[in-house]
Design an enzyme around this catalytic site. Structure first.
Site, short mmCIF file in Angstrom:
data_model
loop_
_atom_site.label_atom_id
_atom_site.label_comp_id
_atom_site.label_asym_id
_atom_site.label_seq_id
_atom_site.Cartn_x
_atom_site.Cartn_y
_atom_site.Cartn_z
N CYS A 166 -2.27 -0.64 7.28
CA CYS A 166 -1.37 0.51 7.25
C CYS A 166 -1.29 1.20 8.61
CB CYS A 166 -1.81 1.48 6.16
SG CYS A 166 -1.66 0.74 4.51
N HIS A 200 0.85 -1.18 0.00
CA HIS A 200 0.00 0.00 0.00
C HIS A 200 0.89 1.24 0.00
CE1 HIS A 200 -3.63 -2.30 1.94
NE2 HIS A 200 -3.13 -2.89 0.87
N GLU A 217 1.07 3.67 2.03
CA GLU A 217 1.62 3.94 3.36
C GLU A 217 2.74 2.98 3.72
OE1 GLU A 217 -2.81 5.02 3.33
OE2 GLU A 217 -1.60 3.34 2.65
N CYS A 273 -6.05 1.88 5.74
CA CYS A 273 -6.72 0.66 6.20
C CYS A 273 -6.03 0.19 7.49
CB CYS A 273 -6.64 -0.41 5.12
SG CYS A 273 -4.99 -1.13 4.93
#
Length: 163
Positions: free
Chosen positions: A86, A53, A55, A83
């Site tokens: 993360c 992701h 992040e 999410c």
């Protein structure tokens, strides 16, 4: 630089998904002492890595650039509300502050007409509920096996570091 400047960079990174195959529109930057120390964009499809992701990529980049896994004193700016995966990565790394642009609900509203549901195969609400539960209480079946052998390795590793 201001919060808006750092957020603009995170959104600029997310826009790479408009032209680069395999990217999704989630960008993030990690900032320490007023400068960007890590950047990332969601590469889950490109890298066949569901943890890639924006992040997590920004955290990985910051850790490599700083030569540490301790991101105390940092702020993470992200183009979309993170999410639970993360958020957990931020907590593990010690990120002290998070600033986001688009909320998860706003993202869902934008993507819902495109693919049905919230526009993603990831059910964020379910993730939030499940990740806080201990083993044995989650929807995913689990089983504990060979804890003694794993405990021996863990104890030896800990003892070697205790010196």
């Amino acid at each position: 630089m201001t919060d808006a400047d750092f957020m603009a960079r995170a959104i600029e990174l997310s826009a790479r998904a408009l032209i680069e195959p395999g990217l999704a529109p989630y960008g993030a930057v990690v900032v320490r002492d007023g400068r960007i120390v890590g950047e990332g964009v969601n590469r889950s499809i490109a890298d066949l890595d569901p943890t890639s992701h924006g992040e997590t990529e920004a955290i990985r980049d910051a850790c490599r650039n700083l030569g540490t896994t301790d991101l105390a004193g940092t702020t993470l700016y992200t183009s979309c509300e993170p999410c639970p995966l993360c958020v957990a990565a931020m907590l593990i790394a010690g990120v002290e502050r998070m600033v986001y642009a688009l909320s998860a609900e706003e993202r869902g509203q934008i993507l819902a007409p495109l693919r049905g549901g919230d526009g993603s195969r990831v059910d964020i609400a379910r993730m939030r509920a499940q990740t806080g539960l201990p083993a044995g209480r989650r929807d995913m079946p689990d089983e504990q096996l060979m804890s003694e052998a794993a405990a021996e390795v863990m104890a030896r590793w800990g003892a070697a570091r205790a010196g």
